[in-house]
Scaffold this motif. Structure first.
Motif, PDB file in Angstrom:
ATOM      1  N   CYS A   1       0.810  -1.219   0.000  1.00 41.06           N
ATOM      2  CA  CYS A   1       0.000   0.000   0.000  1.00 41.06           C
ATOM      3  C   CYS A   1       0.851   1.281   0.000  1.00 41.06           C
ATOM      4  O   CYS A   1       0.591   2.195  -0.755  1.00 41.06           O
ATOM      5  CB  CYS A   1      -0.915   0.010   1.219  1.00 41.06           C
ATOM      6  SG  CYS A   1      -2.171  -1.284   1.130  1.00 41.06           S
TER       7      CYS A   1
ATOM      8  N   PRO B   1      -1.826   6.926   1.944  1.00 37.88           N
ATOM      9  CA  PRO B   1      -1.002   8.133   2.146  1.00 37.88           C
ATOM     10  C   PRO B   1       0.496   7.832   2.102  1.00 37.88           C
ATOM     11  O   PRO B   1       0.903   6.695   2.342  1.00 37.88           O
ATOM     12  CB  PRO B   1      -1.411   8.598   3.543  1.00 37.88           C
ATOM     13  CG  PRO B   1      -1.890   7.364   4.234  1.00 37.88           C
ATOM     14  CD  PRO B   1      -2.509   6.505   3.175  1.00 37.88           C
TER      15      PRO B   1
ATOM     16  N   LEU C   1       4.423   8.035   3.478  1.00 42.91           N
ATOM     17  CA  LEU C   1       5.006   7.936   4.822  1.00 42.91           C
ATOM     18  C   LEU C   1       6.248   8.816   4.941  1.00 42.91           C
ATOM     19  O   LEU C   1       7.033   8.671   5.873  1.00 42.91           O
ATOM     20  CB  LEU C   1       5.364   6.477   5.137  1.00 42.91           C
ATOM     21  CG  LEU C   1       4.199   5.483   5.166  1.00 42.91           C
ATOM     22  CD1 LEU C   1       4.703   4.074   5.461  1.00 42.91           C
ATOM     23  CD2 LEU C   1       3.139   5.881   6.187  1.00 42.91           C
TER      24      LEU C   1
ATOM     25  N   TRP D   1       2.295  12.129  11.310  1.00 36.71           N
ATOM     26  CA  TRP D   1       2.014  10.907  12.060  1.00 36.71           C
ATOM     27  C   TRP D   1       3.294  10.083  12.216  1.00 36.71           C
ATOM     28  O   TRP D   1       3.575   9.562  13.272  1.00 36.71           O
ATOM     29  CB  TRP D   1       0.921  10.094  11.357  1.00 36.71           C
ATOM     30  CG  TRP D   1      -0.356  10.846  11.282  1.00 36.71           C
ATOM     31  CD1 TRP D   1      -1.337  10.892  12.230  1.00 36.71           C
ATOM     32  CD2 TRP D   1      -0.782  11.707  10.210  1.00 36.71           C
ATOM     33  NE1 TRP D   1      -2.352  11.725  11.810  1.00 36.71           N
ATOM     34  CE2 TRP D   1      -2.044  12.224  10.585  1.00 36.71           C
ATOM     35  CE3 TRP D   1      -0.241  12.074   8.989  1.00 36.71           C
ATOM     36  CZ2 TRP D   1      -2.761  13.105   9.770  1.00 36.71           C
ATOM     37  CZ3 TRP D   1      -0.941  12.937   8.177  1.00 36.71           C
ATOM     38  CH2 TRP D   1      -2.190  13.462   8.559  1.00 36.71           C
TER      39      TRP D   1
ATOM     40  N   LEU E   1      -7.025   2.266  10.718  1.00 32.93           N
ATOM     41  CA  LEU E   1      -7.882   3.426  10.455  1.00 32.93           C
ATOM     42  C   LEU E   1      -8.947   3.002   9.454  1.00 32.93           C
ATOM     43  O   LEU E   1      -8.755   2.081   8.660  1.00 32.93           O
ATOM     44  CB  LEU E   1      -7.070   4.586   9.871  1.00 32.93           C
ATOM     45  CG  LEU E   1      -5.938   5.193  10.719  1.00 32.93           C
ATOM     46  CD1 LEU E   1      -5.027   6.042   9.851  1.00 32.93           C
ATOM     47  CD2 LEU E   1      -6.513   6.014  11.857  1.00 32.93           C
TER      48      LEU E   1
ATOM     49  N   GLY F   1     -10.124   4.610   6.863  1.00 31.83           N
ATOM     50  CA  GLY F   1     -10.078   5.215   5.531  1.00 31.83           C
ATOM     51  C   GLY F   1     -10.768   6.558   5.630  1.00 31.83           C
ATOM     52  O   GLY F   1     -11.789   6.698   6.313  1.00 31.83           O
ATOM     53  N   GLY F   2     -10.176   7.585   5.010  1.00 24.69           N
ATOM     54  CA  GLY F   2     -10.757   8.919   5.080  1.00 24.69           C
ATOM     55  C   GLY F   2     -10.410   9.672   6.356  1.00 24.69           C
ATOM     56  O   GLY F   2     -10.855  10.800   6.555  1.00 24.69           O
ATOM     57  N   GLU F   3      -9.619   9.061   7.247  1.00 25.83           N
ATOM     58  CA  GLU F   3      -9.308   9.734   8.519  1.00 25.83           C
ATOM     59  C   GLU F   3      -8.080  10.637   8.433  1.00 25.83           C
ATOM     60  O   GLU F   3      -7.945  11.583   9.180  1.00 25.83           O
ATOM     61  CB  GLU F   3      -9.088   8.690   9.617  1.00 25.83           C
ATOM     62  CG  GLU F   3     -10.338   7.874   9.940  1.00 25.83           C
ATOM     63  CD  GLU F   3     -10.136   7.000  11.163  1.00 25.83           C
ATOM     64  OE1 GLU F   3      -9.676   7.509  12.187  1.00 25.83           O
ATOM     65  OE2 GLU F   3     -10.437   5.792  11.084  1.00 25.83           O
TER      66      GLU F   3
ATOM     67  N   ILE G   1      -3.982  14.936   3.987  1.00 24.20           N
ATOM     68  CA  ILE G   1      -2.703  15.559   3.662  1.00 24.20           C
ATOM     69  C   ILE G   1      -2.917  16.507   2.494  1.00 24.20           C
ATOM     70  O   ILE G   1      -3.336  16.083   1.413  1.00 24.20           O
ATOM     71  CB  ILE G   1      -1.628  14.487   3.314  1.00 24.20           C
ATOM     72  CG1 ILE G   1      -1.386  13.565   4.527  1.00 24.20           C
ATOM     73  CG2 ILE G   1      -0.323  15.141   2.863  1.00 24.20           C
ATOM     74  CD1 ILE G   1      -0.425  12.423   4.277  1.00 24.20           C
TER      75      ILE G   1
ATOM     76  N   PHE H   1      -7.773   9.524   1.722  1.00 23.63           N
ATOM     77  CA  PHE H   1      -7.359   8.258   1.135  1.00 23.63           C
ATOM     78  C   PHE H   1      -8.450   7.210   1.318  1.00 23.63           C
ATOM     79  O   PHE H   1      -9.012   7.079   2.399  1.00 23.63           O
ATOM     80  CB  PHE H   1      -6.023   7.836   1.746  1.00 23.63           C
ATOM     81  CG  PHE H   1      -4.978   8.904   1.532  1.00 23.63           C
ATOM     82  CD1 PHE H   1      -4.246   8.953   0.364  1.00 23.63           C
ATOM     83  CD2 PHE H   1      -4.807   9.921   2.473  1.00 23.63           C
ATOM     84  CE1 PHE H   1      -3.334   9.968   0.136  1.00 23.63           C
ATOM     85  CE2 PHE H   1      -3.887  10.945   2.259  1.00 23.63           C
ATOM     86  CZ  PHE H   1      -3.157  10.978   1.080  1.00 23.63           C
TER      87      PHE H   1
ATOM     88  N   PRO I   1      -8.743   1.448   3.686  1.00 25.75           N
ATOM     89  CA  PRO I   1      -8.576   1.450   5.134  1.00 25.75           C
ATOM     90  C   PRO I   1      -7.115   1.143   5.449  1.00 25.75           C
ATOM     91  O   PRO I   1      -6.406   0.601   4.608  1.00 25.75           O
ATOM     92  CB  PRO I   1      -9.463   0.301   5.588  1.00 25.75           C
ATOM     93  CG  PRO I   1      -9.427  -0.662   4.445  1.00 25.75           C
ATOM     94  CD  PRO I   1      -9.262   0.172   3.186  1.00 25.75           C
ATOM     95  N   MET I   2      -6.674   1.507   6.629  1.00 28.07           N
ATOM     96  CA  MET I   2      -5.363   1.071   7.121  1.00 28.07           C
ATOM     97  C   MET I   2      -5.647  -0.139   7.994  1.00 28.07           C
ATOM     98  O   MET I   2      -6.284  -0.020   9.053  1.00 28.07           O
ATOM     99  CB  MET I   2      -4.724   2.221   7.893  1.00 28.07           C
ATOM    100  CG  MET I   2      -3.623   1.841   8.841  1.00 28.07           C
ATOM    101  SD  MET I   2      -2.073   1.520   7.992  1.00 28.07           S
ATOM    102  CE  MET I   2      -1.265   0.545   9.253  1.00 28.07           C
ATOM    103  N   PRO I   3      -5.265  -1.333   7.557  1.00 28.58           N
ATOM    104  CA  PRO I   3      -5.651  -2.537   8.293  1.00 28.58           C
ATOM    105  C   PRO I   3      -4.942  -2.641   9.651  1.00 28.58           C
ATOM    106  O   PRO I   3      -3.727  -2.481   9.717  1.00 28.58           O
ATOM    107  CB  PRO I   3      -5.218  -3.677   7.373  1.00 28.58           C
ATOM    108  CG  PRO I   3      -4.245  -3.092   6.415  1.00 28.58           C
ATOM    109  CD  PRO I   3      -4.480  -1.617   6.353  1.00 28.58           C
TER     110      PRO I   3
ATOM    111  N   LEU J   1       1.076  -8.655  13.557  1.00 30.19           N
ATOM    112  CA  LEU J   1       2.478  -8.408  13.925  1.00 30.19           C
ATOM    113  C   LEU J   1       2.640  -8.434  15.445  1.00 30.19           C
ATOM    114  O   LEU J   1       1.759  -7.960  16.175  1.00 30.19           O
ATOM    115  CB  LEU J   1       2.934  -7.052  13.385  1.00 30.19           C
ATOM    116  CG  LEU J   1       2.826  -6.838  11.865  1.00 30.19           C
ATOM    117  CD1 LEU J   1       3.261  -5.414  11.507  1.00 30.19           C
ATOM    118  CD2 LEU J   1       3.672  -7.854  11.109  1.00 30.19           C
TER     119      LEU J   1
ATOM    120  N   VAL K   1      10.475   2.821   9.394  1.00 29.67           N
ATOM    121  CA  VAL K   1       9.746   3.894   8.708  1.00 29.67           C
ATOM    122  C   VAL K   1      10.237   5.266   9.176  1.00 29.67           C
ATOM    123  O   VAL K   1      10.398   6.190   8.372  1.00 29.67           O
ATOM    124  CB  VAL K   1       8.220   3.746   8.937  1.00 29.67           C
ATOM    125  CG1 VAL K   1       7.466   5.005   8.530  1.00 29.67           C
ATOM    126  CG2 VAL K   1       7.676   2.541   8.162  1.00 29.67           C
TER     127      VAL K   1
END
Lengths: 163, 429
Positions: free
Chosen positions: A68, A81, A83, A88, A104, A106-108, A111, A116, A119-121, A127, A139
């Motif tokens: 992604c 988005p 990085l 963030w 998240l 999505g849409g939260e 920038i 975007f 969703p951010m899974p 992990l 990152v």
């Protein structure tokens, strides 16, 4: 802990100094400051593990994030988005770690007026603490970013708190 | 000082807004400048392109009225307008009058029987249009469909109409593969998938009835993850759609798919739709290597099992994975050479889920057709939009094809939703 004792020492000695008008004051205070600075510097100076953490984090990134956010962290317009130097990624480590653990909708994230769609899974079931610490350390030190490392203990504490 | 200036600006905007049925944005004196930086899109021998205009931003679908005026639907408002009208006064192909109306963002736009239809992500509107002059009566705005599912992912609504007064609207599934937890590795597929009740398909509504929602609509086809490109083929009187296939096969199932196989799988598919069709999402995907519709791993698939996918509607053309077909157009014009007649043009938006393999598919392809079925292999028609000489990240693509339209003279129009460039492609001129 050390800082805490450091302050105790300072106030204690100050009190002593003022009441006794002794020469100690002049010696003790600089010594204490050196001690405080040294401690702070040691923390800033990243433990020797930084390099290894970045290397491990790169592998985690390739498996769990790259699809992604892309190889170069540039993201995908309207979808995922970037990085690189985002508030963030470089900002509060707890808030950042929470995004990885809980995801998240999505849409939260916004920038430059863009949002975007994906969703951010959430990664809490995917992990472990070490992997999250490593990937965030990677990152925060890639794509032009430079920031302190995230430790396994920090991830562990937050995961427990968010349970 | 600042306040006064703002006030003046507001007054000006309001005055302009009321001055006309459509608000003039600016009369473009930039046509000449555009010629110089016109991007070199590549076309087959004998075709040429002209940049109609640029800088519209997120220019999604577009349609051309009988008088040649181009109407573009924007996903991000430009000067407060969501529909842009481009008028070419001197016939050089470039827009020299640009105006706008409609204060909502969206993707779908089309013209049928004296009405211009346009969509936001939840609703469908229509306006009376005089196609001889391109004049839109903005006061005639009617909301014909309302309250459609739009949850961030696959939220755009594309439109097409048949000849019997029906309008077809895609409602994309806000999901990758209907997992319990969307896009989380290891999360199983929901069975049955509840999303299919209100999304993941094509809905049919009446073209002339206001405020219809799910209750008044018909789920015309289901099992379609997300469709952006769709068209009614008037030669055989049937609906054709392009599905965006699922993502993350390599990321979630590295034991089943190599990195390269994950980049190529599953196919982006074209379906010829009969009422009641079930195209298989989220249970099934089309495997590029096995060349058949197979069970998705979220539902127990192993790249061998067909299972319940055996009796789903089969696609009629398959493309490599993740190229994102955003527009479909059956060419009915007389300008292009014979082989193009009744064939399908498809605008691909370009991939993101092929990383770290090179991204691909920022192009317009052509598929020859005979009697409503493909009669040959697909070929690249227009290319060079991305500006890539070798693989780069999606975000580096300069232009991304998103919409297609046919002009009254048989020219083909292409829109780009990265910068808002519009091209007019002609043959032999």
């Amino acid at each position: 802990m050390y800082n805490f004792f450091g302050w105790q020492l300072v106030t204690g000695n100050l009190h002593l100094a003022f009441t006794q008008h002794s020469k100690h004051m002049k010696k003790v205070i600089p010594a204490v400051f050196v001690f405080i600075f040294a401690t702070a510097f040691a923390i800033q100076q990243q433990p020797a593990g930084l390099k290894a953490a970045i290397a491990r984090g790169k592998t985690v990134y390739e498996n769990a994030c790259l699809a992604c956010h892309q190889q170069d962290g540039s993201g995908v317009p309207n979808m995922n988005p970037p990085l690189a130097k985002t508030k963030w990624v470089l900002g509060d480590k707890k808030a950042l770690t929470k995004i990885i653990l809980k995801g998240l909708q999505g849409g939260e994230i916004e920038i430059d007026g863009d949002t975007f769609h994906n969703p951010m899974p959430p990664q809490e079931s995917v992990l472990n603490d070490q992997e999250i610490a490593d990937v965030l350390t990677y990152v925060r030190n890639s794509f032009g970013n430079k920031a302190s490392m995230v430790t396994m203990a920090e991830v562990k504490a937050l995961r427990a708190k968010l349970k | 000082m600042k306040k006064k200036f703002l006030l003046a600006c507001t007054v000006m905007i309001v005055v302009t807004a009321f001055a006309n049925d459509t608000t003039r944005l600016h009369s473009s004196a930039t046509a000449k400048a555009l010629k110089e930086d016109a991007p070199p899109i590549t076309l087959p021998q004998g075709f040429t392109s002209v940049v109609v205009t640029s800088g519209l931003g997120k220019a999604r679908h577009l349609v051309v009225a009988a008088n040649g005026d181009v109407f573009v639907k924007l996903e991000k408002l430009k000067d407060g307008k969501g529909i842009i009208r481009l008028h070419d006064g001197n016939g050089d192909g470039r827009a020299d009058e640009i105006s706008g109306f409609g204060n909502y963002r969206g993707t779908g736009i089309t013209i049928k029987n004296g009405y211009l239809y346009a969509s936001s992500d939840q609703d469908v509107y229509r306006y009376k249009i005089d196609e001889k002059t391109g004049t839109v009566d903005t006061a005639s705005e009617q909301k014909i469909v309302t309250g459609l599912v739009a949850k961030n992912q696959h939220e755009t609504k594309s439109l097409t109409l048949d000849n019997e007064g029906n309008i077809y609207v895609n409602i994309g599934a806000p999901s990758n593969c209907c997992q319990v937890q969307d896009r989380v590795k290891g999360s199983p597929g929901q069975d049955p998938c509840p999303i299919l009740e209100k999304a993941g398909g094509i809905w049919q509504f009446k073209a002339d009835k206001t405020n219809q929602s799910y209750g008044e609509g018909v789920r015309y086809a289901t099992g379609l993850r997300n469709v952006v490109g769709l068209d009614w083929n008037t030669q055989v009187n049937e609906l054709y759609v392009m599905q965006h296939g699922r993502d993350m096969l390599y990321q979630f199932y590295p034991d089943l798919f190599s990195q390269k196989e994950g980049a190529e799988n599953p196919s982006e598919e074209m379906f010829r739709i009969k009422k009641g069709a079930d195209c298989g999402w989220p249970y099934c995907y089309y495997d590029v290597d096995k060349k058949e519709k197979l069970l998705n791993p979220e539902y127990g698939g192993d790249r061998k099992k067909t299972d319940r996918c055996a009796d789903k509607t089969k696609s009629i053309v398959q493309f490599p994975g993740h190229l994102a077909p955003n527009a479909l157009l059956f060419y009915t014009g007389n300008q292009f050479p014979d082989k193009y007649k009744n064939g399908a043009f498809i605008a691909f938006h370009g991939s993101w889920n092929r990383a770290p393999e090179p991204q691909a598919g920022f192009f317009v392809v052509f598929v020859p057709f005979k009697d409503g079925m493909p009669s040959g292999k697909w070929e690249v028609f227009a290319d060079g939009f991305s500006g890539f000489t070798q693989g780069a990240s999606t975000g580096k693509a300069k232009y991304r094809p998103c919409g297609l339209a046919q002009g009254p003279d048989g020219s083909l129009y292409v829109s780009d939703d990265n910068n808002g460039m519009i091209w007019k492609v002609s043959y032999g001129k």
